[in-house]
Design a protein around this motif. Sequence first.
Motif, short mmCIF file in Angstrom:
data_model
loop_
_atom_site.label_atom_id
_atom_site.label_comp_id
_atom_site.label_asym_id
_atom_site.label_seq_id
_atom_site.Cartn_x
_atom_site.Cartn_y
_atom_site.Cartn_z
N TYR A 66 -1.27 -14.51 2.05
CA TYR A 66 -2.70 -14.22 2.10
C TYR A 66 -3.07 -13.73 3.50
O TYR A 66 -2.46 -14.12 4.49
CB TYR A 66 -3.52 -15.46 1.76
CG TYR A 66 -3.28 -15.97 0.35
CD1 TYR A 66 -3.88 -15.35 -0.74
CD2 TYR A 66 -2.46 -17.06 0.13
CE1 TYR A 66 -3.65 -15.79 -2.04
CE2 TYR A 66 -2.23 -17.52 -1.17
CZ TYR A 66 -2.83 -16.89 -2.24
OH TYR A 66 -2.60 -17.34 -3.51
N ALA A 67 -4.07 -12.88 3.53
CA ALA A 67 -4.54 -12.36 4.81
C ALA A 67 -6.05 -12.45 4.86
O ALA A 67 -6.73 -12.53 3.83
CB ALA A 67 -4.08 -10.91 4.99
N TYR A 224 2.37 -8.76 0.52
CA TYR A 224 1.39 -8.00 1.29
C TYR A 224 0.07 -8.75 1.32
O TYR A 224 -0.20 -9.65 0.52
CB TYR A 224 1.18 -6.60 0.68
CG TYR A 224 0.38 -6.65 -0.61
CD1 TYR A 224 -1.02 -6.61 -0.59
CD2 TYR A 224 1.01 -6.77 -1.84
CE1 TYR A 224 -1.75 -6.70 -1.77
CE2 TYR A 224 0.29 -6.86 -3.01
CZ TYR A 224 -1.09 -6.83 -2.97
OH TYR A 224 -1.82 -6.93 -4.13
N GLY A 225 -0.77 -8.39 2.27
CA GLY A 225 -2.12 -8.94 2.34
C GLY A 225 -3.11 -7.81 2.59
O GLY A 225 -2.75 -6.74 3.10
N GLY A 230 -7.17 -1.75 4.73
CA GLY A 230 -6.00 -1.41 3.92
C GLY A 230 -5.16 -2.61 3.60
O GLY A 230 -5.68 -3.67 3.23
N ILE A 231 -3.84 -2.47 3.76
CA ILE A 231 -2.94 -3.58 3.49
C ILE A 231 -1.95 -3.72 4.64
O ILE A 231 -1.63 -2.75 5.34
CB ILE A 231 -2.15 -3.41 2.17
CG1 ILE A 231 -1.25 -2.17 2.20
CG2 ILE A 231 -3.09 -3.38 0.98
CD1 ILE A 231 -0.31 -2.06 1.01
N VAL A 232 -1.45 -4.94 4.84
CA VAL A 232 -0.42 -5.23 5.82
C VAL A 232 0.76 -5.85 5.09
O VAL A 232 0.58 -6.66 4.18
CB VAL A 232 -0.94 -6.16 6.94
CG1 VAL A 232 -1.41 -7.49 6.36
CG2 VAL A 232 0.13 -6.39 7.99
N ASN A 242 11.30 6.44 7.84
CA ASN A 242 9.95 5.90 7.96
C ASN A 242 9.98 4.40 8.21
O ASN A 242 10.83 3.69 7.66
CB ASN A 242 9.15 6.17 6.68
CG ASN A 242 8.79 7.64 6.53
OD1 ASN A 242 8.36 8.28 7.49
ND2 ASN A 242 8.97 8.18 5.33
N ILE A 243 9.06 3.94 9.03
CA ILE A 243 8.81 2.51 9.20
C ILE A 243 7.40 2.26 8.68
O ILE A 243 6.44 2.85 9.17
CB ILE A 243 8.92 2.08 10.68
CG1 ILE A 243 10.35 2.31 11.19
CG2 ILE A 243 8.54 0.61 10.84
CD1 ILE A 243 10.52 2.04 12.68
N ILE A 244 7.30 1.40 7.68
CA ILE A 244 6.00 1.13 7.06
C ILE A 244 5.64 -0.34 7.30
O ILE A 244 6.32 -1.24 6.82
CB ILE A 244 6.03 1.42 5.55
CG1 ILE A 244 6.50 2.85 5.28
CG2 ILE A 244 4.64 1.19 4.94
CD1 ILE A 244 6.72 3.15 3.80
N THR A 245 4.60 -0.57 8.07
CA THR A 245 4.10 -1.93 8.30
C THR A 245 2.86 -2.23 7.47
O THR A 245 2.46 -3.38 7.32
CB THR A 245 3.76 -2.14 9.79
OG1 THR A 245 2.75 -1.19 10.18
CG2 THR A 245 4.98 -1.94 10.67
N GLY A 246 2.28 -1.17 6.93
CA GLY A 246 1.09 -1.31 6.10
C GLY A 246 0.56 0.07 5.73
O GLY A 246 1.14 1.09 6.10
N LEU A 247 -0.53 0.09 5.01
CA LEU A 247 -1.21 1.33 4.67
C LEU A 247 -2.68 1.17 5.01
O LEU A 247 -3.32 0.20 4.58
CB LEU A 247 -1.04 1.66 3.18
CG LEU A 247 0.37 1.99 2.70
CD1 LEU A 247 0.40 2.11 1.18
CD2 LEU A 247 0.90 3.27 3.35
#
Length: 422
Positions: A66-67, A224-225, A230-232, A242-247
């Motif tokens: 949860y975030a 994800y949270g 957006g999301i993390v 690519n490095i994806i930490t969130g959108l």
Amino acid sequence: MKNNLLYILLLIVIAFSACKKDGLAKYDIEKSFADPSVSLDDLKKQIAAGTDGFRMTIEPSTGKYYAGYISFDGTSTAKYLLDNSTANATAASDTKYSLSIRQTNPTLSLGSTSSFAVLAKTLGGIDSTYTYKSAKGDTLRFVGDLLGSKLTLIKSSKTDATDYLAGKMTQSVTSIASFKSFVQYFKRLTIGAKSYDFIINPTTKILTLNYLSGTVYKQFNTYYGATNNGIVLKTAFSDGTNIITGLDGITIDLASGTAAAKSGTLAATISGVAAPLYYDINAAKNWWAWAKASTYVSAELGFHINGVDDALGLRSLTGYKRIDYYPAASGAYDNARIVATTNYGPAVIPTFTTDGKIIFPNSGSQFGTVPAAAAAVYAKYLAQINQSQGYYLIQTNAGTTETITYDMVNVADAKAWVSWHY
């Protein structure tokens, strides 16, 4: 005897003198714990330094992620938002808090009967009292005293704090839920020159990326949270390109079945498509083996078709509970049963194609007796199960038999699917 004793004593004195000549090394005795009062003072300073509050993540001991956001007023009241629901993402709730020493540990307590404690109990696996573990840069880390859940606080900027308190995390929660309204199950995430099959599940809070590394099929899963923008991802994704930490900045266009976002500084697009970019050709057989090892697997929500939950109307059946897939229920026949006041369903012998799909031909036989009142719904259910092109099986969570989940998606147009769990 007396002379011998004197001789031994003389040797001991000589040995001691030799050691003394070289000097005795002095070592401080290491404390088992740092001075708790010093650690508590540090915790108080760290909390006070978060004048614009903190972005917050919680990792329950039972899984999920949860975030949200939390701010402390400096006395005894905190305001928090959490992404577990639209309501909790929209309006901040008050909860009592205290900073103290418990069993020699500096702790942050969010109250045993406060609104946060009630929510924690409802969600499960979340503590309301946390031991302070570390501070590095803007990040504070805590571990729950009773259940071992993990709490991370990251100092917020004034802009982010304003956005959270204005309810902007709601837009992210709503956008995530909107992906389910895409008519097609498969969604193509494109960042730069690379594309990935993108699956996001608001119920399990798991994000899945299926892709090809060279010629090898790979799957990435992480919790994800939601954030104010957006999301993390709990675990960052990297494939060497690519490095994806969130959108960030997710915008949805349901009419066209597309979404736009950013991954760091790179533009990202997400589009509904009729077939997966990559899939595991062993997944269908693995799903069947998992279902057999589980005796049967279940899906309460039935089929999602053309953007509509329970499109076949299974939940209108008297006493409806769920649908099950029960391998080898009787000899070679599997039972794709409806569990309601009585149980009934088609008897099928599945076939597995060489390219990794599963087909459930109509055998003309069934288990149980279909009630007259259920005949129309059952006919639609049977037609859906027996689709001639069959289904893809997409694993959406790994782990033990009890935690594994799969989505079963029709091959014809990817507009119908059902989610199976233990």
